[in-house]
Scaffold this motif. Structure first.
Motif, PDB file in Angstrom:
ATOM      1  N   ARG A 191     -69.414 -47.955 -11.715  1.00  0.00           N
ATOM      2  CA  ARG A 191     -68.344 -47.862 -10.597  1.00  0.00           C
ATOM      3  C   ARG A 191     -66.699 -48.318 -11.264  1.00  0.00           C
ATOM      4  NH1 ARG A 191     -68.086 -44.489  -8.145  1.00  0.00           N
ATOM      5  NH2 ARG A 191     -67.211 -45.405  -6.170  1.00  0.00           N
ATOM      6  N   ALA A 192     -67.021 -48.645 -12.619  1.00  0.00           N
ATOM      7  CA  ALA A 192     -66.141 -49.102 -13.399  1.00  0.00           C
ATOM      8  C   ALA A 192     -64.722 -48.373 -13.474  1.00  0.00           C
ATOM      9  CB  ALA A 192     -66.124 -49.815 -14.533  1.00  0.00           C
ATOM     10  N   GLU A 193     -63.593 -48.453 -13.917  1.00  0.00           N
ATOM     11  CA  GLU A 193     -62.371 -47.588 -14.021  1.00  0.00           C
ATOM     12  C   GLU A 193     -62.502 -46.349 -14.954  1.00  0.00           C
ATOM     13  OE1 GLU A 193     -62.108 -50.809 -13.825  1.00  0.00           O
ATOM     14  OE2 GLU A 193     -60.903 -51.371 -12.279  1.00  0.00           O
ATOM     15  N   ALA A 194     -63.182 -46.842 -16.441  1.00  0.00           N
ATOM     16  CA  ALA A 194     -63.307 -45.697 -17.099  1.00  0.00           C
ATOM     17  C   ALA A 194     -64.318 -44.564 -16.791  1.00  0.00           C
ATOM     18  CB  ALA A 194     -63.838 -46.558 -18.322  1.00  0.00           C
ATOM     19  N   CYS A 195     -65.409 -45.125 -16.012  1.00  0.00           N
ATOM     20  CA  CYS A 195     -66.475 -44.316 -15.493  1.00  0.00           C
ATOM     21  C   CYS A 195     -65.734 -43.363 -14.262  1.00  0.00           C
ATOM     22  CB  CYS A 195     -67.658 -44.726 -15.049  1.00  0.00           C
ATOM     23  SG  CYS A 195     -68.698 -45.048 -16.371  1.00  0.00           S
ATOM     24  N   GLN A 196     -64.956 -44.032 -13.645  1.00  0.00           N
ATOM     25  CA  GLN A 196     -64.217 -43.340 -12.299  1.00  0.00           C
ATOM     26  C   GLN A 196     -63.458 -42.128 -13.041  1.00  0.00           C
ATOM     27  OE1 GLN A 196     -62.374 -45.658  -9.277  1.00  0.00           O
ATOM     28  NE2 GLN A 196     -64.243 -47.074  -9.590  1.00  0.00           N
ATOM     29  N   SER A 197     -62.662 -42.579 -14.300  1.00  0.00           N
ATOM     30  CA  SER A 197     -61.646 -41.643 -14.689  1.00  0.00           C
ATOM     31  C   SER A 197     -62.346 -40.307 -15.258  1.00  0.00           C
ATOM     32  CB  SER A 197     -60.780 -42.311 -15.616  1.00  0.00           C
ATOM     33  OG  SER A 197     -61.455 -42.549 -16.870  1.00  0.00           O
ATOM     34  N   MET A 198     -63.659 -40.570 -15.504  1.00  0.00           N
ATOM     35  CA  MET A 198     -64.076 -39.404 -16.209  1.00  0.00           C
ATOM     36  C   MET A 198     -65.197 -38.689 -15.072  1.00  0.00           C
ATOM     37  SD  MET A 198     -63.352 -39.278 -19.221  1.00  0.00           S
ATOM     38  CE  MET A 198     -64.314 -38.037 -19.979  1.00  0.00           C
ATOM     39  N   GLY A 199     -65.008 -39.001 -13.782  1.00  0.00           N
ATOM     40  CA  GLY A 199     -65.747 -38.154 -12.793  1.00  0.00           C
ATOM     41  C   GLY A 199     -66.892 -38.951 -12.048  1.00  0.00           C
ATOM     42  N   ALA A 200     -66.908 -40.145 -12.077  1.00  0.00           N
ATOM     43  CA  ALA A 200     -68.103 -40.814 -11.655  1.00  0.00           C
ATOM     44  C   ALA A 200     -68.014 -40.790  -9.930  1.00  0.00           C
ATOM     45  CB  ALA A 200     -68.102 -42.266 -11.925  1.00  0.00           C
ATOM     46  N   ASN A 201     -66.857 -40.782  -9.310  1.00  0.00           N
ATOM     47  CA  ASN A 201     -66.760 -40.614  -7.998  1.00  0.00           C
ATOM     48  C   ASN A 201     -67.457 -39.203  -7.475  1.00  0.00           C
ATOM     49  OD1 ASN A 201     -65.712 -43.212  -7.790  1.00  0.00           O
ATOM     50  ND2 ASN A 201     -63.486 -42.282  -7.568  1.00  0.00           N
ATOM     51  N   ALA A 202     -67.283 -38.264  -8.281  1.00  0.00           N
ATOM     52  CA  ALA A 202     -67.920 -36.885  -7.709  1.00  0.00           C
ATOM     53  C   ALA A 202     -69.443 -37.037  -8.452  1.00  0.00           C
ATOM     54  CB  ALA A 202     -67.436 -35.744  -8.598  1.00  0.00           C
ATOM     55  N   LEU A 203     -69.901 -37.712  -9.149  1.00  0.00           N
ATOM     56  CA  LEU A 203     -71.110 -38.027  -9.320  1.00  0.00           C
ATOM     57  C   LEU A 203     -72.003 -38.802  -8.583  1.00  0.00           C
ATOM     58  CD1 LEU A 203     -73.662 -37.634 -11.468  1.00  0.00           C
ATOM     59  CD2 LEU A 203     -72.698 -39.792 -12.745  1.00  0.00           C
ATOM     60  N   VAL A 204     -71.259 -39.625  -8.075  1.00  0.00           N
ATOM     61  CA  VAL A 204     -71.764 -40.598  -6.974  1.00  0.00           C
ATOM     62  C   VAL A 204     -72.059 -39.906  -5.690  1.00  0.00           C
ATOM     63  CG1 VAL A 204     -71.363 -42.478  -5.246  1.00  0.00           C
ATOM     64  CG2 VAL A 204     -71.024 -42.910  -7.961  1.00  0.00           C
ATOM     65  N   ASP A 205     -71.092 -39.087  -5.449  1.00  0.00           N
ATOM     66  CA  ASP A 205     -71.166 -38.259  -4.063  1.00  0.00           C
ATOM     67  C   ASP A 205     -72.372 -37.240  -4.163  1.00  0.00           C
ATOM     68  OD1 ASP A 205     -68.902 -39.295  -2.928  1.00  0.00           O
ATOM     69  OD2 ASP A 205     -67.731 -37.598  -3.568  1.00  0.00           O
ATOM     70  N   HIS A 206     -72.442 -36.753  -5.608  1.00  0.00           N
ATOM     71  CA  HIS A 206     -73.373 -35.735  -5.903  1.00  0.00           C
ATOM     72  C   HIS A 206     -74.979 -36.669  -5.608  1.00  0.00           C
ATOM     73  CE1 HIS A 206     -76.033 -32.457  -7.804  1.00  0.00           C
ATOM     74  NE2 HIS A 206     -76.779 -33.522  -8.383  1.00  0.00           N
ATOM     75  N   ILE A 207     -74.998 -37.727  -6.230  1.00  0.00           N
ATOM     76  CA  ILE A 207     -76.208 -38.588  -6.273  1.00  0.00           C
ATOM     77  C   ILE A 207     -76.729 -38.830  -4.714  1.00  0.00           C
ATOM     78  CG2 ILE A 207     -77.237 -40.755  -6.811  1.00  0.00           C
ATOM     79  CD1 ILE A 207     -75.470 -40.400  -9.751  1.00  0.00           C
ATOM     80  N   LYS A 208     -75.662 -39.283  -4.037  1.00  0.00           N
ATOM     81  CA  LYS A 208     -76.008 -39.767  -2.731  1.00  0.00           C
ATOM     82  C   LYS A 208     -76.543 -38.557  -1.872  1.00  0.00           C
ATOM     83  CE  LYS A 208     -72.908 -43.539  -2.284  1.00  0.00           C
ATOM     84  NZ  LYS A 208     -71.491 -43.836  -1.428  1.00  0.00           N
ATOM     85  N   LYS A 209     -75.802 -37.364  -2.074  1.00  0.00           N
ATOM     86  CA  LYS A 209     -76.272 -36.149  -1.276  1.00  0.00           C
ATOM     87  C   LYS A 209     -77.801 -35.740  -1.871  1.00  0.00           C
ATOM     88  CE  LYS A 209     -74.840 -31.493  -0.189  1.00  0.00           C
ATOM     89  NZ  LYS A 209     -73.711 -30.463  -0.482  1.00  0.00           N
ATOM     90  N   SER A 210     -77.781 -35.836  -3.137  1.00  0.00           N
ATOM     91  CA  SER A 210     -79.162 -35.216  -3.703  1.00  0.00           C
ATOM     92  C   SER A 210     -80.348 -36.132  -3.436  1.00  0.00           C
ATOM     93  CB  SER A 210     -78.966 -35.212  -5.345  1.00  0.00           C
ATOM     94  OG  SER A 210     -80.012 -35.161  -5.705  1.00  0.00           O
ATOM     95  N   LEU A 211     -80.041 -37.551  -3.506  1.00  0.00           N
ATOM     96  CA  LEU A 211     -81.133 -38.571  -2.914  1.00  0.00           C
ATOM     97  C   LEU A 211     -81.062 -38.859  -1.515  1.00  0.00           C
ATOM     98  CD1 LEU A 211     -80.891 -41.188  -5.706  1.00  0.00           C
ATOM     99  CD2 LEU A 211     -82.433 -39.139  -5.486  1.00  0.00           C
ATOM    100  N   GLN A 212     -80.154 -38.436  -0.689  1.00  0.00           N
ATOM    101  CA  GLN A 212     -80.085 -38.555   0.641  1.00  0.00           C
ATOM    102  C   GLN A 212     -80.229 -40.036   0.965  1.00  0.00           C
ATOM    103  OE1 GLN A 212     -83.011 -36.055   2.387  1.00  0.00           O
ATOM    104  NE2 GLN A 212     -81.792 -34.458   2.420  1.00  0.00           N
TER     105      GLN A 212
END
Length: 180
Positions: A83-104
């Motif tokens: 969840r650090a800034e470097a990962c956020q700047s490279m799309g981690a927020n969208a990835l997190v949303d996808h993971i949460k939705k995928s895993l429910q």
């Protein structure tokens, strides 16, 4: 894979006995309990308080202060998302949303089938290859939603796919300080 044993007060006492001699024994004992059981069982609080001559509030305070200590049994595999800034700047927020939705599940949650527990971490130290995800003890870089789906499917199909494997360090510095 998260191969934890069921809670056992007897086993917990063995862990306490083998670590009580350490200075500041509470933290090493808590780490050992989590290593053994995958979490800190509620029964551990009064046991540790009694055995270490601490108050229950002291023990509870330490367990609740450190986010790495789990209070519930985790899934068979732990997924940590940076969840650090470097990962956020490279799309981690969208990835997190996808993971949460995928895993429910949300962060700190475990899937209904007990396969995965999802955890946020501040930094996995893989900034150059962000966004980063760790499944059990294996670090993955440049993880897209599609790549995550592949990793999750691989882990479900082959539960030992992400067992602890000795890590190889690529690009490490030699003893003289030169890149290998």
């Amino acid at each position: 894979m998260n191969a934890c044993h069921p809670w056992s007060a007897e086993r917990a006492m063995t862990i306490v006995e083998s670590n009580r001699h350490l200075r500041g024994a509470l933290l090493p004992i808590l780490h050992a309990l989590q290593e053994e059981f995958g979490y800190i069982d509620e029964q551990a609080i009064p046991l540790l308080a009694t055995e270490l001559n601490l108050s229950r509030a002291d023990v509870h305070g330490v367990v609740s202060f450190y986010h790495e200590f789990r209070r519930e049994k985790p899934g068979r595999h732990i997924i940590k998302v940076c969840r650090a800034e470097a990962c956020q700047s490279m799309g981690a927020n969208a990835l997190v949303d996808h993971i949460k939705k995928s895993l429910q599940v949300d962060f700190h949650g475990t899937t209904a089938d007990g396969a995965f527990t999802l955890e946020p971490v501040f930094c996995l130290g893989n900034c150059a290859l962000s966004p980063a995800v760790m499944i059990d003890e294996n670090l993955h870089g440049r993880v897209s939603p599609d790549r995550f789906d592949e990793l999750a499917a691989e882990t479900r199909a082959n539960p030992t796919a992400h067992q602890q494997i000795p890590r190889q360090i690529h690009g490490a510095l030699s003893q003289k300080g030169h890149a290998q």
